[in-house]
Scaffold this motif. Structure first.
Motif, PDB file in Angstrom:
ATOM      1  N   VAL A   1       0.869  -1.178   0.000  1.00 52.59           N
ATOM      2  CA  VAL A   1       0.000   0.000   0.000  1.00 52.59           C
ATOM      3  C   VAL A   1       0.901   1.222   0.000  1.00 52.59           C
ATOM      4  N   LEU A   2       0.876   1.978  -1.082  1.00 52.19           N
ATOM      5  CA  LEU A   2       1.716   3.168  -1.180  1.00 52.19           C
ATOM      6  C   LEU A   2       1.194   4.285  -0.297  1.00 52.19           C
ATOM      7  N   LEU A   3      -0.112   4.444  -0.274  1.00 50.04           N
ATOM      8  CA  LEU A   3      -0.722   5.429   0.615  1.00 50.04           C
ATOM      9  C   LEU A   3      -2.168   5.044   0.890  1.00 50.04           C
ATOM     10  N   ASP A   4      -2.604   5.377   2.080  1.00 45.65           N
ATOM     11  CA  ASP A   4      -3.985   5.134   2.498  1.00 45.65           C
ATOM     12  C   ASP A   4      -4.368   6.309   3.368  1.00 45.65           C
ATOM     13  N   GLU A   5      -5.311   7.108   2.903  1.00 46.43           N
ATOM     14  CA  GLU A   5      -5.666   8.302   3.664  1.00 46.43           C
ATOM     15  C   GLU A   5      -7.177   8.533   3.633  1.00 46.43           C
ATOM     16  N   ALA A   6      -7.670   9.156   4.697  1.00 49.66           N
ATOM     17  CA  ALA A   6      -9.092   9.494   4.783  1.00 49.66           C
ATOM     18  C   ALA A   6      -9.252  10.729   5.644  1.00 49.66           C
ATOM     19  N   SER A   7     -10.297  11.475   5.373  1.00 48.50           N
ATOM     20  CA  SER A   7     -10.641  12.638   6.190  1.00 48.50           C
ATOM     21  C   SER A   7     -12.114  12.561   6.541  1.00 48.50           C
ATOM     22  N   ALA A   8     -12.437  12.783   7.813  1.00 51.60           N
ATOM     23  CA  ALA A   8     -13.816  12.707   8.295  1.00 51.60           C
ATOM     24  C   ALA A   8     -14.283  14.096   8.711  1.00 51.60           C
ATOM     25  N   ASP A   9     -15.461  14.476   8.239  1.00 52.26           N
ATOM     26  CA  ASP A   9     -16.030  15.794   8.538  1.00 52.26           C
ATOM     27  C   ASP A   9     -17.544  15.637   8.587  1.00 52.26           C
ATOM     28  N   HIS A  10     -18.267  16.736   8.621  1.00 50.39           N
ATOM     29  CA  HIS A  10     -19.738  16.670   8.663  1.00 50.39           C
ATOM     30  C   HIS A  10     -20.320  17.708   7.716  1.00 50.39           C
ATOM     31  N   ASN A  11     -21.567  17.490   7.299  1.00 45.75           N
ATOM     32  CA  ASN A  11     -22.258  18.468   6.470  1.00 45.75           C
ATOM     33  C   ASN A  11     -23.248  19.263   7.323  1.00 45.75           C
ATOM     34  N   ASP A  12     -24.101  20.044   6.678  1.00 42.89           N
ATOM     35  CA  ASP A  12     -25.048  20.893   7.417  1.00 42.89           C
ATOM     36  C   ASP A  12     -26.084  20.084   8.179  1.00 42.89           C
ATOM     37  N   GLN A  13     -26.317  18.842   7.745  1.00 44.30           N
ATOM     38  CA  GLN A  13     -27.272  17.977   8.444  1.00 44.30           C
ATOM     39  C   GLN A  13     -26.583  17.130   9.517  1.00 44.30           C
TER      40      GLN A  13
ATOM     41  N   LYS B   1     -10.764   6.117  -5.066  1.00 47.98           N
ATOM     42  CA  LYS B   1     -11.270   6.985  -4.009  1.00 47.98           C
ATOM     43  C   LYS B   1     -12.786   6.930  -4.011  1.00 47.98           C
ATOM     44  N   TYR B   2     -13.366   7.293  -2.869  1.00 46.41           N
ATOM     45  CA  TYR B   2     -14.824   7.269  -2.742  1.00 46.41           C
ATOM     46  C   TYR B   2     -15.220   8.092  -1.516  1.00 46.41           C
ATOM     47  N   ILE B   3     -16.518   8.344  -1.390  1.00 51.99           N
ATOM     48  CA  ILE B   3     -17.066   9.088  -0.253  1.00 51.99           C
ATOM     49  C   ILE B   3     -18.084   8.208   0.459  1.00 51.99           C
ATOM     50  N   THR B   4     -17.969   8.124   1.785  1.00 55.00           N
ATOM     51  CA  THR B   4     -18.958   7.427   2.607  1.00 55.00           C
ATOM     52  C   THR B   4     -19.757   8.457   3.380  1.00 55.00           C
ATOM     53  N   THR B   5     -21.073   8.427   3.223  1.00 54.91           N
ATOM     54  CA  THR B   5     -21.968   9.316   3.966  1.00 54.91           C
ATOM     55  C   THR B   5     -22.740   8.487   4.982  1.00 54.91           C
ATOM     56  N   SER B   6     -22.581   8.836   6.269  1.00 50.39           N
ATOM     57  CA  SER B   6     -23.255   8.111   7.357  1.00 50.39           C
ATOM     58  C   SER B   6     -24.238   9.042   8.050  1.00 50.39           C
ATOM     59  N   LYS B   7     -25.273   8.450   8.647  1.00 51.61           N
ATOM     60  CA  LYS B   7     -26.314   9.254   9.276  1.00 51.61           C
ATOM     61  C   LYS B   7     -25.790  10.102  10.425  1.00 51.61           C
ATOM     62  N   SER B   8     -24.801   9.595  11.162  1.00 53.05           N
ATOM     63  CA  SER B   8     -24.289  10.351  12.308  1.00 53.05           C
ATOM     64  C   SER B   8     -22.870   9.906  12.629  1.00 53.05           C
ATOM     65  N   TYR B   9     -22.252  10.620  13.560  1.00 51.80           N
ATOM     66  CA  TYR B   9     -20.894  10.291  13.999  1.00 51.80           C
ATOM     67  C   TYR B   9     -20.853   8.992  14.798  1.00 51.80           C
ATOM     68  N   ALA B  10     -22.006   8.462  15.159  1.00 50.95           N
ATOM     69  CA  ALA B  10     -22.031   7.181  15.858  1.00 50.95           C
ATOM     70  C   ALA B  10     -21.436   6.076  15.002  1.00 50.95           C
ATOM     71  N   TYR B  11     -21.350   6.291  13.683  1.00 53.19           N
ATOM     72  CA  TYR B  11     -20.842   5.276  12.776  1.00 53.19           C
ATOM     73  C   TYR B  11     -19.411   5.571  12.326  1.00 53.19           C
ATOM     74  N   LEU B  12     -18.704   6.379  13.099  1.00 56.51           N
ATOM     75  CA  LEU B  12     -17.298   6.628  12.827  1.00 56.51           C
ATOM     76  C   LEU B  12     -16.490   5.360  13.087  1.00 56.51           C
ATOM     77  N   ASP B  13     -15.781   4.888  12.078  1.00 57.81           N
ATOM     78  CA  ASP B  13     -14.987   3.660  12.200  1.00 57.81           C
ATOM     79  C   ASP B  13     -13.620   3.958  12.803  1.00 57.81           C
ATOM     80  N   ASP B  14     -13.058   2.940  13.430  1.00 60.19           N
ATOM     81  CA  ASP B  14     -11.674   3.033  13.861  1.00 60.19           C
ATOM     82  C   ASP B  14     -10.786   3.086  12.618  1.00 60.19           C
ATOM     83  N   TRP B  15      -9.577   3.633  12.801  1.00 63.76           N
ATOM     84  CA  TRP B  15      -8.654   3.737  11.667  1.00 63.76           C
ATOM     85  C   TRP B  15      -7.496   2.765  11.873  1.00 63.76           C
TER      86      TRP B  15
END
Length: 643
Positions: A53-65, A156-170
C-alpha cells in the motif's frame, strides 16, 4: 524487518492533544504517480509482501445535516504475481435503513512500459457493482482492469453516514505493508470524542491538531504487514490502529454531559437502551404449558439447562451479531428466529422470569479482539451472552453460537475478558478455563506384513473441548475433517469405515472408530515404520522465523496415544528409537515417548500435555524450538530388517 513485540497504548479525551511527532509527509495528489513509486519492485521493510500500500488516507467531517462524511483514497502497487488478487476491491458499508452510502467512486490502473509513457485505464461504471451481504451490510465491488505485476491501483470514494455514531476506527496496518497512512477528523460542534492509539513502541506516530478548525491528524509510515499465523487470536489486537468513541456533548444551555466514560455510565446507558436493557423487562407471552413445565423442575441447574436447551434447539440464528436487539425479544419468541443479540437477550429474559440470577454479559470473541478494562469502549464487544449464578457456580450461555453444554464456557470466549452489565454485581471478569481441556485418547491396533505395509484399527476418544471441536469440524466438512485429523500423517494413508459413538451425549466422549492402511516404505531389505499416527502433531506448525502475535490454543491440551503393532516373523527390529521425555523450563508443555518390544508386538505410548493455553510473542522462540524437537522425535521411524 517486521516490527511487533510490545504495544504502546495512548489515550485521550476531547481530542485535545499536543503533537507527539512533528514529521509530516506531504502525499502526492490523486493520480499523481511519483518516479519512486514507478520504480519500486520490492518493499524494503517487508520483502515477503506480494503487494504494498503506497498510501492510504481518509478525512472525516460533517455536512449541514450533521451527517458524517468520510473521503477516502487508497493507492497500492502489485509486486508479485500473487498480488494480482488485490485488484478485486471490496468496500463494505451499513446499508440497512440507509445508515451509510458509498458514492463518488473513481478508480484507475496504471501500467508502465519501458520507453513509453504510462498506460492508464479508468474503471468503467459496469465494473462497479453493489452486493447485499445480509440484512444489515452491503458491499461495493470494483474490478480493476489489467492488473499485473508492476501495476499501480488507485481509487477513491465518499462514505456518507447518518451520524458520527458510525465513525470507524482507523487501521494504519493491514495484511499488506503500508508506506504512508493518514487519517484526519473534524469533531462536530459541542461534541467530544475519546480515542485510543494502539501501536508498537518501535513505530513513531504523528498526532497534530489545528486550533482553528479543530481537525486532528494521525499519521504513521513504513508499517510491515501482519499475515495469518498458526494459533493466533484476533489480528485486530496486533494491528497498529486508533479507536474512537463519543465521550460527551454540550447541552443547549451549557454544561457537558459525559457519555459512557466509566463502566457505571455504560451500564446505565445500556440498561435504559430500548434495544438492550428494556428488552429484559418485556413480558413474553410464554403460555401456561411453559410455565407449568418450569415449575415441575426442582433443580436450578436443571431449570437453567432446560431453558437454554429449549432456546438453542428451537430458535434459529439469522447470522447477524451485535449487542443490541434488532427485532425485540417478543418478536423473536414468536418468529423463532433472530440475531445473536435477539436470541440471547430473550434467553436472559426467560432465565430471569424463571427466578434465576441471570445477567447480560458483553463479550469479545477471540477473533474480534481483546477487551481493555481501562476504558469502557462499547465497540470492544461484539456479542451479548447470558451469565448465570447458581450458588457458587457461574455459567456462560450462548444460545446463538456453536453448541456448548451449559457446564462449559463457549470455546470462542475462553481467555477473554467480559463485562457483566448490572449496577450491583457488574464489572469486568476474566473467562478462564483450567479444568476442561481439548483431551484425546488414541488406541491403535495394527499389523505390519512382510512388505512393510501397515493395516489396523484406531479408536479415538475426544473429551470436552476436543469433543466439541471435532464434532463441529465433522458437521462443517466431512471430507476435510478426515484430511485434517487422520490422513495428513503420511502420504498414502487411507481410512475406511469411520463410525461415531456418543454424538448426542454431552457427558460422554465423542468416539471415532475406523480402519486404516499405510503403504510400505522400504529401502532394500529395510522397512520403515511411522509411529506418529493421529497424535495431533503431524508436523511442526511453527516454522516462521519471527512471530507477531500470541500463541493462543484456546484451552489446555492433552493427548495420549497407545499403539500395539504386530510385526511379522520375517522382520526384526534393526533400530528402535529411545525412550524420551521433553519438558519446557516452566513445565508448560511436556512430551514423552515410551517404546518396547514384547515377542513380536511393538508397544508405543506418546503423551503430550500443556498447562498453559497462551504463550506471548516474546516466548515464540522457546515454543518453536520445543515443537521442532518434539516433531522430530515423534516422526522418528522404526527400522525393520529382513531376516
Amino acid at each position: 524487518m517486521h516490527l511487533y513485540f510490545k504495544r504502546l497504548v495512548c489515550s485521550c479525551i476531547c481530542l485535545a492533544i499536543t503533537e507527539l511527532c512533528a514529521a509530516q509527509t506531504t502525499l502526492p495528489a490523486f493520480g499523481e504517480i511519483t518516479a519512486e513509486e514507478q520504480s519500486l519492485t520490492e518493499c524494503s521493510f517487508d520483502k515477503e509482501a506480494d503487494a504494498v500500500v503506497l498510501l492510504d488516507e481518509a478525512s472525516a467531517d460533517h455536512n449541514d445535516q450533521y451527517n458524517l462524511i468520510v473521503n477516502r483514497r487508497k493507492r497500492l502497487k502489485v509486486l508479485k504475481p500473487k498480488g494480482n488478487r488485490h485488484g478485486d476491491i471490496s468496500i463494505s458499508y451499513l446499508s440497512k435503513d440507509d445508515i451509510e452510502y458509498i458514492s463518488d467512486i473513481e478508480a484507475y490502473t496504471w501500467n508502465f512500459r519501458s520507453g513509453s509513457g504510462p498506460e492508464i485505464k479508468k474503471v468503467t461504471p459496469s465494473a462497479i457493482y453493489r452486493q447485499k451481504v445480509n440484512d444489515r451490510v452491503s458491499v461495493v465491488r470494483i474490478a480493476m482492469p489489467d492488473v499485473q505485476v508492476g501495476s499501480i491501483i488507485e481509487y477513491k470514494y465518499i462514505t456518507t453516514s447518518k451520524s458520527y455514531a458510525y465513525l470507524d476506527d482507523w487501521y494504519f496496518q493491514t495484511e499488506l505493508p503500508v508506506i504512508h497512512s493518514r487519517f484526519s477528523l473534524v469533531v462536530m460542534p459541542n461534541y467530544e470524542f475519546a480515542y485510543r492509539v494502539y501501536k508498537t513502541e518501535l513505530l513513531p506516530i504523528s498526532i497534530k491538531q489545528e486550533k482553528n478548525s479543530g481537525r486532528i491528524y494521525f499519521g504513521m509510515d513504513s508499517i510491515a504487514g501482519l499475515r495469518d499465523e498458526p494459533f493466533m487470536d484476533a489480528e485486530k489486537d496486533y494491528l497498529q490502529h486508533v479507536e474512537f468513541q463519543l465521550s460527551g456533548y454540550q447541552g443547549t444551555f451549557g454544561g457537558t454531559t459525559k457519555y459512557m466514560t466509566t463502566w457505571a455510565e455504560l451500564t446505565r446507558e445500556l440498561m435504559s437502551n430500548p434495544g438492550f436493557g428494556v428488552q429484559l423487562n418485556k413480558n413474553i407471552a410464554v403460555g401456561d404449558e411453559w410455565t407449568n413445565r418450569l415449575k415441575a423442575i426442582p433443580s436450578p441447574y436443571e431449570k437453567m439447562s432446560y431453558i437454554y436447551n429449549f432456546v438453542y434447539k428451537n430458535y434459529t440464528w439469522n447470522g447477524l451479531g451485535g449487542i443490541a436487539s434488532s427485532s425485540g425479544v417478543k418478536d423473536t419468541w414468536e418468529k423463532r428466529k433472530g440475531s445473536s443479540s435477539d436470541i440471547n437477550l430473550m434467553l436472559i429474559n426467560l432465565l430471569q422470569e424463571a427466578k434465576l440470577e441471570a445477567y447480560p454479559l458483553l463479550v469479545s470473541e477471540r477473533g474480534h479482539g481483546k477487551v481493555n478494562p481501562e476504558y469502557p469502549f462499547v465497540d470492544q464487544f461484539n456479542k451479548v451472552l447470558a451469565y448465570v449464578l447458581i450458588g457458587d457456580q457461574k455459567y456462560v450461555l450462548d444460545a446463538a453460537g456453536a453448541w456448548t453444554p451449559p457446564f462449559m464456557i463457549p470455546f470462542s470466549v475462553i481467555n477473554t475478558k467480559a463485562f457483566i452489565v448490572n449496577r450491583k454485581k457488574g464489572g469486568i471478569i476474566a473467562l478462564t478455563e483450567n479444568d476442561k481441556k481439548d483431551r484425546n485418547f488414541v488406541n491403535i491396533f495394527a499389523t505390519v506384513d512382510e512388505s512393510g505395509q501397515m493395516k489396523g484399527s484406531a479408536t479415538i476418544e475426544s473429551y470436552e473441548y476436543a469433543r466439541l471441536n471435532r464434532l463441529r469440524a465433522w458437521q462443517r466438512d466431512k471430507d476435510r475433517f478426515k484430511e485434517n485429523f487422520y490422513t495428513s500423517y503420511q502420504a498414502g494413508l487411507t481410512i475406511d469405515s469411520l463410525h461415531w459413538k456418543n454424538m448426542d451425549n454431552d457427558s460422554l466422549p465423542a468416539v471415532q472408530e475406523f480402519g486404516f492402511s499405510i503403504p510400505p516404505t522400504a529401502s532394500g531389505d529395510y522397512k520403515l515404520i511411522n509411529l506418529n499416527l493421529f497424535s495431533g502433531i503431524a508436523k511442526n506448525p511453527f516454522i516462521s522465523n519471527i512471530r507477531f502475535t500470541n500463541i493462543d490454543y484456546g484451552c489446555l491440551q492433552s493427548y495420549t496415544i497407545v499403539e500395539n503393532i504386530e510385526l511379522p516373523a520375517s522382520l526384526k527390529v534393526e533400530n528402535l528409537p529411545r525412550n524420551v521425555r521433553m519438558i519446557m523450563p516452566d513445565t508448560s508443555i511436556t512430551m514423552s515417548r515410551q517404546l518396547q518390544v514384547n515377542s513380536n508386538i511393538l508397544q508405543v505410548k506418546y503423551t503430550i500435555t500443556t498447562t498453559r493455553s497462551v504463550f506471548t510473542a516474546d516466548e515464540y522462540e522457546y515454543v518453536k524450538d520445543f515443537y521442532k524437537k518434539m516433531s522430530e522425535i515423534m516422526n522418528e521411524q522404526v527400522v525393520l530388517k529382513k531376516m
